[in-house]
Design a protein around this motif. Sequence first.
Motif, PDB file in Angstrom:
ATOM      1  N   GLN A 130     -11.856   2.146   4.387  1.00  0.00           N
ATOM      2  CA  GLN A 130     -11.188   1.631   5.579  1.00  0.00           C
ATOM      3  C   GLN A 130     -10.894   0.143   5.441  1.00  0.00           C
ATOM      4  O   GLN A 130      -9.799  -0.318   5.736  1.00  0.00           O
ATOM      5  CB  GLN A 130     -12.068   1.895   6.815  1.00  0.00           C
ATOM      6  CG  GLN A 130     -12.159   3.352   7.187  1.00  0.00           C
ATOM      7  CD  GLN A 130     -10.853   3.866   7.753  1.00  0.00           C
ATOM      8  OE1 GLN A 130     -10.280   3.281   8.664  1.00  0.00           O
ATOM      9  NE2 GLN A 130     -10.356   4.959   7.201  1.00  0.00           N
ATOM     10  N   THR A 137      -3.072  -3.932   3.137  1.00  0.00           N
ATOM     11  CA  THR A 137      -1.822  -4.169   3.864  1.00  0.00           C
ATOM     12  C   THR A 137      -1.635  -5.648   4.157  1.00  0.00           C
ATOM     13  O   THR A 137      -0.646  -6.026   4.773  1.00  0.00           O
ATOM     14  CB  THR A 137      -1.790  -3.410   5.207  1.00  0.00           C
ATOM     15  OG1 THR A 137      -2.894  -3.839   6.004  1.00  0.00           O
ATOM     16  CG2 THR A 137      -1.831  -1.922   5.006  1.00  0.00           C
TER      17      THR A 137
ATOM     18  N   ALA B  77       0.056  -8.515   1.120  1.00  0.00           N
ATOM     19  CA  ALA B  77       1.084  -8.023   2.041  1.00  0.00           C
ATOM     20  C   ALA B  77       2.342  -7.592   1.292  1.00  0.00           C
ATOM     21  O   ALA B  77       3.125  -6.795   1.785  1.00  0.00           O
ATOM     22  CB  ALA B  77       1.415  -9.101   3.077  1.00  0.00           C
ATOM     23  N   PHE B  81      -0.525  -0.243  -1.254  1.00  0.00           N
ATOM     24  CA  PHE B  81      -1.513   0.507  -2.031  1.00  0.00           C
ATOM     25  C   PHE B  81      -1.743   1.849  -1.358  1.00  0.00           C
ATOM     26  O   PHE B  81      -1.967   1.925  -0.149  1.00  0.00           O
ATOM     27  CB  PHE B  81      -2.825  -0.280  -2.121  1.00  0.00           C
ATOM     28  CG  PHE B  81      -3.726   0.174  -3.243  1.00  0.00           C
ATOM     29  CD1 PHE B  81      -3.874  -0.592  -4.388  1.00  0.00           C
ATOM     30  CD2 PHE B  81      -4.420   1.382  -3.156  1.00  0.00           C
ATOM     31  CE1 PHE B  81      -4.692  -0.182  -5.433  1.00  0.00           C
ATOM     32  CE2 PHE B  81      -5.230   1.814  -4.194  1.00  0.00           C
ATOM     33  CZ  PHE B  81      -5.368   1.032  -5.340  1.00  0.00           C
ATOM     34  N   ASN B  87      -7.272   7.183   3.424  1.00  0.00           N
ATOM     35  CA  ASN B  87      -7.834   6.057   4.177  1.00  0.00           C
ATOM     36  C   ASN B  87      -6.990   5.638   5.371  1.00  0.00           C
ATOM     37  O   ASN B  87      -6.834   4.454   5.647  1.00  0.00           O
ATOM     38  CB  ASN B  87      -8.047   4.837   3.263  1.00  0.00           C
ATOM     39  CG  ASN B  87      -9.094   5.092   2.211  1.00  0.00           C
ATOM     40  OD1 ASN B  87      -9.862   6.046   2.312  1.00  0.00           O
ATOM     41  ND2 ASN B  87      -9.129   4.264   1.191  1.00  0.00           N
ATOM     42  N   LEU B  88      -6.467   6.604   6.110  1.00  0.00           N
ATOM     43  CA  LEU B  88      -5.823   6.272   7.380  1.00  0.00           C
ATOM     44  C   LEU B  88      -6.900   5.856   8.368  1.00  0.00           C
ATOM     45  O   LEU B  88      -8.061   6.233   8.232  1.00  0.00           O
ATOM     46  CB  LEU B  88      -5.046   7.476   7.919  1.00  0.00           C
ATOM     47  CG  LEU B  88      -3.823   7.888   7.107  1.00  0.00           C
ATOM     48  CD1 LEU B  88      -3.158   9.097   7.742  1.00  0.00           C
ATOM     49  CD2 LEU B  88      -2.825   6.745   6.988  1.00  0.00           C
ATOM     50  N   TYR B  89      -6.505   5.073   9.380  1.00  0.00           N
ATOM     51  CA  TYR B  89      -7.463   4.649  10.406  1.00  0.00           C
ATOM     52  C   TYR B  89      -7.612   5.791  11.408  1.00  0.00           C
ATOM     53  O   TYR B  89      -6.674   6.088  12.152  1.00  0.00           O
ATOM     54  CB  TYR B  89      -6.981   3.388  11.120  1.00  0.00           C
ATOM     55  CG  TYR B  89      -6.477   2.298  10.186  1.00  0.00           C
ATOM     56  CD1 TYR B  89      -7.194   1.942   9.041  1.00  0.00           C
ATOM     57  CD2 TYR B  89      -5.296   1.629  10.446  1.00  0.00           C
ATOM     58  CE1 TYR B  89      -6.738   0.945   8.198  1.00  0.00           C
ATOM     59  CE2 TYR B  89      -4.838   0.631   9.604  1.00  0.00           C
ATOM     60  CZ  TYR B  89      -5.556   0.298   8.481  1.00  0.00           C
ATOM     61  OH  TYR B  89      -5.093  -0.678   7.647  1.00  0.00           O
ATOM     62  N   LEU B 100       0.181  -1.623  12.740  1.00  0.00           N
ATOM     63  CA  LEU B 100      -0.889  -2.630  12.859  1.00  0.00           C
ATOM     64  C   LEU B 100      -0.610  -3.886  12.026  1.00  0.00           C
ATOM     65  O   LEU B 100      -0.530  -4.991  12.556  1.00  0.00           O
ATOM     66  CB  LEU B 100      -2.239  -2.015  12.464  1.00  0.00           C
ATOM     67  CG  LEU B 100      -3.423  -2.987  12.471  1.00  0.00           C
ATOM     68  CD1 LEU B 100      -3.671  -3.531  13.859  1.00  0.00           C
ATOM     69  CD2 LEU B 100      -4.688  -2.329  11.932  1.00  0.00           C
ATOM     70  N   ALA B 101      -0.454  -3.694  10.728  1.00  0.00           N
ATOM     71  CA  ALA B 101      -0.304  -4.870   9.856  1.00  0.00           C
ATOM     72  C   ALA B 101       1.002  -5.635  10.121  1.00  0.00           C
ATOM     73  O   ALA B 101       0.971  -6.863  10.227  1.00  0.00           O
ATOM     74  CB  ALA B 101      -0.415  -4.453   8.398  1.00  0.00           C
ATOM     75  N   ARG B 149       2.740   3.678   5.911  1.00  0.00           N
ATOM     76  CA  ARG B 149       1.979   2.490   6.317  1.00  0.00           C
ATOM     77  C   ARG B 149       2.120   1.371   5.291  1.00  0.00           C
ATOM     78  O   ARG B 149       2.300   0.205   5.638  1.00  0.00           O
ATOM     79  CB  ARG B 149       0.494   2.859   6.487  1.00  0.00           C
ATOM     80  CG  ARG B 149      -0.389   1.662   6.780  1.00  0.00           C
ATOM     81  CD  ARG B 149      -1.825   2.050   7.041  1.00  0.00           C
ATOM     82  NE  ARG B 149      -2.489   2.539   5.840  1.00  0.00           N
ATOM     83  CZ  ARG B 149      -3.745   2.987   5.810  1.00  0.00           C
ATOM     84  NH1 ARG B 149      -4.449   3.014   6.929  1.00  0.00           N
ATOM     85  NH2 ARG B 149      -4.277   3.407   4.698  1.00  0.00           N
ATOM     86  N   MET B 153       5.137  -2.870   5.355  1.00  0.00           N
ATOM     87  CA  MET B 153       5.079  -4.303   5.049  1.00  0.00           C
ATOM     88  C   MET B 153       6.239  -4.729   4.159  1.00  0.00           C
ATOM     89  O   MET B 153       6.288  -5.860   3.714  1.00  0.00           O
ATOM     90  CB  MET B 153       3.739  -4.649   4.397  1.00  0.00           C
ATOM     91  CG  MET B 153       2.532  -4.464   5.306  1.00  0.00           C
ATOM     92  SD  MET B 153       2.649  -5.452   6.796  1.00  0.00           S
ATOM     93  CE  MET B 153       2.362  -7.083   6.133  1.00  0.00           C
TER      94      MET B 153
END
Lengths: 233, 244
Positions: A130, A137, B77, B81, B87-89, B100-101, B149, B153
């Motif tokens: 996580q 990002t 940024a 990756f 690894n999603l939130y 989010l980012a 995701r 960016m």
Amino acid sequence: MQTGLDFSVIWNNMAHFMIGRYPSGPIGGLMLTLYLALIGLVLSFVGGLVLGLLCVSHNRFIRYPTLAVVNVIRGIPLLMVIFWMYFLLPALIGRPTPENWTIIMALTVFTSAYMSQIVQAGIEGIPRGQTEAALSTGLRPFQAMVHVILPQALRNMIPSFVNQFVSMIKDTSLAFIVGVSELTHVATQVNNRTMVYPTEIFIFIAAVYFIICFAFTTLSRWLEQRLAWRRAI
Amino acid sequence: MIRFEGVHKWFKKLHVLNDVNLHVKQGEVVVLCGPSGSGKSTLIRTVNRLEPIDRGKLIVDGQNLSDPKTDINKLRAEIGFVFQQFNLYPHLSVLKNITLAPIKIRNITRGEAEEQATVLLERVGLAEKRDAYPAQLSGGQQQRVAIARALAMKPKIMLFDEPTSALDPEMIGEVLQVMQGLAHTGMTLIVVTHEMGFAREVADRVVFIDFGVILEEATPEEFFKNPKHERARLFLKEILSPMH
Ligand SMILES: Nc1ncnc2c1ncn2[C@@H]1O[C@H](COP(=O)(O)OP(=O)(O)OP(=O)(O)O)[C@@H](O)[C@H]1O
Ligand SMILES: [Mg+2]
């Protein structure tokens, strides 16, 4: 010689047990107990969060001293912390502190140490991926903590927080030694005044603590199940 | 775009990267393969410094990763990756996972970010899932959201670490298609994968690594037809016909 129990002493003093001498005097009794626990909860939530974050810091000049402080506090009895606060706090701020704040600060320092361990475990329980995803990002580590890790960790920590709150409600009873008129203190006062009903009075007090704590524990279990269900979808 | 010069890395005594020299040009698609534990993940993770290197020089988008003056968050940024485990939130909706980012870092409004996210979700074929939570999606859908995701960016480089290894076979194709689409946009890609079909069709170059050493670098045709190194030959045999 008296036989059997006579609970009329409870009914006759009910207002005193619940709110102390309020409104003619300061608030006391059960209300003060809950007030102390509630303020203590809010402050030690903040304290525990800050200490917990410092405990997981990657900077060891921050992490190790914090861990040392937390472990020292966890290693001493609450009564000692209360005495410290009683003598130390006025010396530190240079004027007398109200007893309520003595006890609130003592509870806060003591419970923050335990909360910080819950926070630390909660944060460390979130998979490493996580943080890596958030960092990848371009989020800064602090942003990753605030937006990705903490929301998940806090959700998992709710039951432990409720348990700490329950402990804190019970711990407020130690406030009577510095003369704070919370529930236990009021009980000793009534007992000293009436002399002959100690059994009734302390059975009643125990029942009150039990009911309040049991209610919160039940709430915590309910929350836990609800969250487990939410996670399963 | 990415240049490794004599890069070494150790995990305690384990020499995971041993004198790696590799140059990936802008717009190039490089497939990285090798046996389990050979250091593929470690290698690809050094590019955005999820793993720091111990010796040598690594230049990404003109910036030296070992230079203390390099702003690593800013550089990350620019590098998307994609992880094997997605690894999603889990606490955020698909849309919020993606926005989010950009909202926090690119200083754009929520509205703009959501618009971009919607376009990206259409591109990966998941427009109707914007309000779903990751746990409600299949593995293949989760991985496509994870790609969206990373793309949000607007990165110059995309890194993929075995993006299809955790997927059921019937979902691998949908993810590979999205990646193939990306390759055609001229983005720089490094892909760790054992999908040799993908390597053959999409890659400009195949890099074979074993015990942290790059043993072979070749075009897909060369690599598959005539692997020079004995271990690469063995590896291909294992991959292409696991039952012998
Ligand atoms: N954080 C770590 N600490 C210690 N050793 C590690 C760590 N990460 C990886 N390793 C070791 O380094 C070696 C290379 O690991 P790496 O994950 O890069 O291999 P890989 O080629 O990606 O393998 P796989 O195909 O199984 O994903 C392995 O032996 C692994 O056990
Ligand atoms: Mg790997």
